[in-house]
Design a protein around this motif. Sequence first.
Motif, PDB file in Angstrom:
ATOM      1  N   ALA A  26      49.667  59.140  54.748  1.00 16.05           N
ATOM      2  CA  ALA A  26      49.084  57.845  54.394  1.00 16.05           C
ATOM      3  C   ALA A  26      50.158  56.886  53.894  1.00 16.05           C
ATOM      4  N   ASP A  27      49.865  55.599  54.005  1.00 15.62           N
ATOM      5  CA  ASP A  27      50.810  54.560  53.629  1.00 15.62           C
ATOM      6  C   ASP A  27      50.484  53.904  52.293  1.00 15.62           C
ATOM      7  N   VAL A  28      49.191  53.914  51.930  1.00 15.84           N
ATOM      8  CA  VAL A  28      48.721  53.170  50.762  1.00 15.84           C
ATOM      9  C   VAL A  28      47.711  54.025  50.010  1.00 15.84           C
ATOM     10  N   ILE A  29      47.712  53.906  48.687  1.00 19.17           N
ATOM     11  CA  ILE A  29      46.707  54.555  47.841  1.00 19.17           C
ATOM     12  C   ILE A  29      45.938  53.473  47.101  1.00 19.17           C
ATOM     13  N   LEU A  30      44.614  53.547  47.147  1.00 18.67           N
ATOM     14  CA  LEU A  30      43.744  52.689  46.351  1.00 18.67           C
ATOM     15  C   LEU A  30      43.052  53.558  45.313  1.00 18.67           C
ATOM     16  N   ALA A  31      42.930  53.042  44.101  1.00 21.73           N
ATOM     17  CA  ALA A  31      42.289  53.811  43.029  1.00 21.73           C
ATOM     18  C   ALA A  31      41.425  52.887  42.188  1.00 21.73           C
ATOM     19  N   ASN A  32      40.193  53.299  41.949  1.00 20.15           N
ATOM     20  CA  ASN A  32      39.327  52.604  41.001  1.00 20.15           C
ATOM     21  C   ASN A  32      39.327  53.340  39.675  1.00 20.15           C
ATOM     22  N   ASP A  33      39.099  52.613  38.595  1.00 15.52           N
ATOM     23  CA  ASP A  33      38.854  53.273  37.320  1.00 15.52           C
ATOM     24  C   ASP A  33      37.426  53.814  37.337  1.00 15.52           C
ATOM     25  N   PRO A  34      37.007  54.577  36.321  1.00 12.81           N
ATOM     26  CA  PRO A  34      35.715  55.279  36.399  1.00 12.81           C
ATOM     27  C   PRO A  34      34.494  54.398  36.631  1.00 12.81           C
ATOM     28  N   ASP A  35      34.470  53.161  36.102  1.00 10.04           N
ATOM     29  CA  ASP A  35      33.309  52.305  36.365  1.00 10.04           C
ATOM     30  C   ASP A  35      33.573  51.324  37.495  1.00 10.04           C
ATOM     31  N   ALA A  36      34.705  51.501  38.184  1.00  6.05           N
ATOM     32  CA  ALA A  36      35.015  50.814  39.443  1.00  6.05           C
ATOM     33  C   ALA A  36      35.011  49.297  39.327  1.00  6.05           C
ATOM     34  N   ASP A  37      35.444  48.783  38.190  1.00  2.00           N
ATOM     35  CA  ASP A  37      35.603  47.332  38.111  1.00  2.00           C
ATOM     36  C   ASP A  37      37.073  46.926  38.180  1.00  2.00           C
ATOM     37  N   ARG A  38      37.976  47.897  38.313  1.00  2.01           N
ATOM     38  CA  ARG A  38      39.402  47.614  38.443  1.00  2.01           C
ATOM     39  C   ARG A  38      39.947  48.309  39.680  1.00  2.01           C
ATOM     40  N   HIS A  62      35.936  25.081  44.423  1.00  2.00           N
ATOM     41  CA  HIS A  62      35.731  26.389  45.034  1.00  2.00           C
ATOM     42  C   HIS A  62      36.722  27.344  44.368  1.00  2.00           C
ATOM     43  N   VAL A  63      36.216  28.147  43.461  1.00  6.79           N
ATOM     44  CA  VAL A  63      37.088  29.094  42.754  1.00  6.79           C
ATOM     45  C   VAL A  63      37.298  30.292  43.670  1.00  6.79           C
ATOM     46  N   LEU A  64      38.455  30.322  44.274  1.00  5.13           N
ATOM     47  CA  LEU A  64      38.725  31.298  45.324  1.00  5.13           C
ATOM     48  C   LEU A  64      39.118  32.663  44.785  1.00  5.13           C
ATOM     49  N   PHE A  65      39.694  32.675  43.564  1.00 10.58           N
ATOM     50  CA  PHE A  65      40.255  33.937  43.075  1.00 10.58           C
ATOM     51  C   PHE A  65      40.517  33.817  41.584  1.00 10.58           C
ATOM     52  N   ALA A  66      40.350  34.925  40.882  1.00 12.39           N
ATOM     53  CA  ALA A  66      40.727  35.018  39.473  1.00 12.39           C
ATOM     54  C   ALA A  66      41.219  36.440  39.214  1.00 12.39           C
ATOM     55  N   TYR A  67      42.200  36.563  38.331  1.00 11.56           N
ATOM     56  CA  TYR A  67      42.688  37.916  38.055  1.00 11.56           C
ATOM     57  C   TYR A  67      43.343  37.993  36.690  1.00 11.56           C
ATOM     58  N   GLU A  68      43.402  39.222  36.177  1.00 11.12           N
ATOM     59  CA  GLU A  68      44.169  39.552  34.983  1.00 11.12           C
ATOM     60  C   GLU A  68      45.114  40.693  35.329  1.00 11.12           C
ATOM     61  N   GLU A  69      46.247  40.736  34.660  1.00 11.60           N
ATOM     62  CA  GLU A  69      47.272  41.716  35.041  1.00 11.60           C
ATOM     63  C   GLU A  69      46.825  43.159  34.848  1.00 11.60           C
ATOM     64  N   ALA A  70      45.774  43.367  34.054  1.00 12.57           N
ATOM     65  CA  ALA A  70      45.261  44.723  33.816  1.00 12.57           C
ATOM     66  C   ALA A  70      44.374  45.156  34.984  1.00 12.57           C
ATOM     67  N   ILE A  71      44.846  44.901  36.195  1.00 11.10           N
ATOM     68  CA  ILE A  71      44.268  45.273  37.500  1.00 11.10           C
ATOM     69  C   ILE A  71      42.788  44.911  37.633  1.00 11.10           C
ATOM     70  N   GLY A  72      42.415  43.743  37.121  1.00 11.01           N
ATOM     71  CA  GLY A  72      41.065  43.225  37.288  1.00 11.01           C
ATOM     72  C   GLY A  72      41.088  42.000  38.186  1.00 11.01           C
ATOM     73  N   TYR A  73      40.212  41.978  39.246  1.00 15.45           N
ATOM     74  CA  TYR A  73      40.263  40.925  40.259  1.00 15.45           C
ATOM     75  C   TYR A  73      38.858  40.452  40.628  1.00 15.45           C
ATOM     76  N   MET A  74      38.708  39.158  40.730  1.00 19.16           N
ATOM     77  CA  MET A  74      37.476  38.536  41.216  1.00 19.16           C
ATOM     78  C   MET A  74      37.789  37.854  42.540  1.00 19.16           C
ATOM     79  N   VAL A  75      37.205  38.328  43.619  1.00 12.55           N
ATOM     80  CA  VAL A  75      37.454  37.744  44.944  1.00 12.55           C
ATOM     81  C   VAL A  75      36.234  36.994  45.459  1.00 12.55           C
ATOM     82  N   ASP A  76      35.189  36.898  44.641  1.00 13.51           N
ATOM     83  CA  ASP A  76      33.966  36.199  45.026  1.00 13.51           C
ATOM     84  C   ASP A  76      33.391  35.525  43.797  1.00 13.51           C
ATOM     85  N   ALA A  77      33.426  34.182  43.779  1.00 17.90           N
ATOM     86  CA  ALA A  77      32.968  33.449  42.601  1.00 17.90           C
ATOM     87  C   ALA A  77      31.469  33.544  42.396  1.00 17.90           C
ATOM     88  N   ASN A  78      30.735  34.055  43.387  1.00 20.68           N
ATOM     89  CA  ASN A  78      29.300  34.273  43.187  1.00 20.68           C
ATOM     90  C   ASN A  78      29.035  35.422  42.222  1.00 20.68           C
TER      91      ASN A  78
END
Length: 651
Positions: free
Chosen positions: A306-318, A424-440
């Motif tokens: 594999a080339d990439v690893i994705l990991a969620n924290d236990p409640d999958a918000d990061r 149109h808020v396209l994106f928001a993030y914090e460095e603690a691996i939290g990302y919003m990709v949908d303003a809805n």
Amino acid sequence: MRMGKGMLLRKARPPLCPATRDEIADLRAAGDWAKLDQLLTTRVSFGTAGLRASVGAGFSRLNDLVIIQTTQGYLRYLSKIHGPQILRDMGVVIGHDHRHGSLSFAHLSAGVFLRENIPVHLFRTVVHTPMVPFAVRHLGAAAGIMITASHNPKQDNGYKVYSSIGTQIVAPADEKITEFILSDLRPRHWDSDIWRTSLLCHDPGHLIDAYMDNLVRCSHLRRRGSLELPYEPMPTSEARIVYTALHGVGQRYLDMAFERTLLPAVISVAEQAQPNPDFPTVQYPNPEEGKGTLQMAIDLANSTGADVILANDPDADRLGVAVRLPAGPENAAVAAAVAAAGDAPAAPGAWRLLTGNEIGLLLAAHLYATRTFHQEPVAMLTTAVSSGILHKVALHHGFLSETTLTGFKWLGNRTIELKASGYHVLFAYEEAIGYMVDANLPEKDGISAAVVFAELVHQLYASGKTLLSELRRLESLYGVVVNRNSYLFSPSPATTKSIFEEIRRLGDYVTTESDLEEAFNVAPSAKRARRSAPFDTVFEGTPFRVASVRDVSLGVDTAEAGNQSRLPLDHSAMMITLRFAEPAGAVVTLRASGTEPKLKYYSEISSSASVAPEQVDIERRTLKDTLDNLVDTIVEKILQPQRYQLRHPAH
């Protein structure tokens, strides 16, 4: 001991909470007054993140009684701000994860509302945290409650609340809720079974499909035009992605999301795929902790190519991401350059965990490049401890970027405000691996972020590129940025408070004596006029010089007119930012975590302009050496680990 034995004896009588009765009784019988004092004389505080503490006996921990008391107070608060009838019309949403106590806490919370004839939308299965604010917005509920401790250790649990607009609460709502909690601590209802028979209790499980439909609309497939299924599959690459849920709830939701958006299935770490509250294969179930937490995913990625690893924290918000360093002589320079950004060795085939800022840069550039609208003004958001690279991207392309205080409670609420203003808020993030990709859904979401990131992976690899080569391209375009973020363990909240008081004295930057005296009770003899160069005595004999200081606890920013910070005043926050004249553009923020016993530091230095591709590696190494020297000096001279018995993380 803070309380006499007589009072402790009264408090230690067989408590109402059956689950913890034996623990208190045993301590009383053993005469362990120090432990009883610790458990019974302080109360777990309710903050903007709700509650988070170890599960066990006593008012300083989470247990059935504390949950009931908290829910009663929250109900009274909601009744006050909405009105009793409107609250009954709107109802509340309650979800839970898989941790010890989560199911019981969710049922008891539902019982408090149902006994007051308030409808409850209670998820019957474990959900990832973003499902609760999604349901609140979809159903028009008055509030949401999510029982989770996110990425905390296994002994912890939490109680997280959302407002009627699906965002986390901000001050002073937490203070008002606390007042309602403490106003009446008697448990009026102790019913964990009424949800089974009440006609006012509904299962919003059907909203999981609605969430997936909404996720499709924010995916790469939106570029295909029609939003109606079926879609034409997007061109995919041979890239392989390993995924780990880290014993959390994410596997089910990620599999559904990838299937719905027609992405190739991930290669899952089977041993970590099912929810397990004991997290048996990891010490800390947090992707930010690095290779120790992701070792099983790395082993699987190596064995499967594999080339990439994705990991969620236990409640999958990061969302955490790791990438394989490229092999082959043609990629040796890339491997050496990206290894210089972190602790990874430069050996081809090794793995490097991307920082939260790097993931944020990749997502921001991708979302802007693939947007389908060109009329609405674009906005992106980040936090005061995240990288300034987002502002460089915004400046380059001509859209709005803003900084908020730390946490998605600020990002989410500002998203709502900007949308109301036509952005149109396209994106928001914090460095603690939290990302919003949908303003809805104005909350961080590790599942939707994983979908968009996986689409980026396949898009890049299909054209012969990699995540690392894309990072180098973006650095050349926007400028090289180097971060060094870490933390120290603090022995106690009192120690952390003392450190920040000392930092303010060392810096000598306060603008009025009354501010300092009121906020920190500093004696008159300790007051001095603000120095023209903050921290000048600290950095005497070093090449470093502080240009300005921002202290959100005091509302002070010495770089602004009148020394007033643009960020909201927050007396409860312990966060101080130092901006440097030497080295020019360097920024270091010191912050106490609100949920863990950590004193965090965030540092950054960047090139002043775009950099020629052939100069990226040289610029990065130069900046990294400078930043390492600066941070080491700050840790030694300002945080003073030996004096305050601060402990470095094991990794």
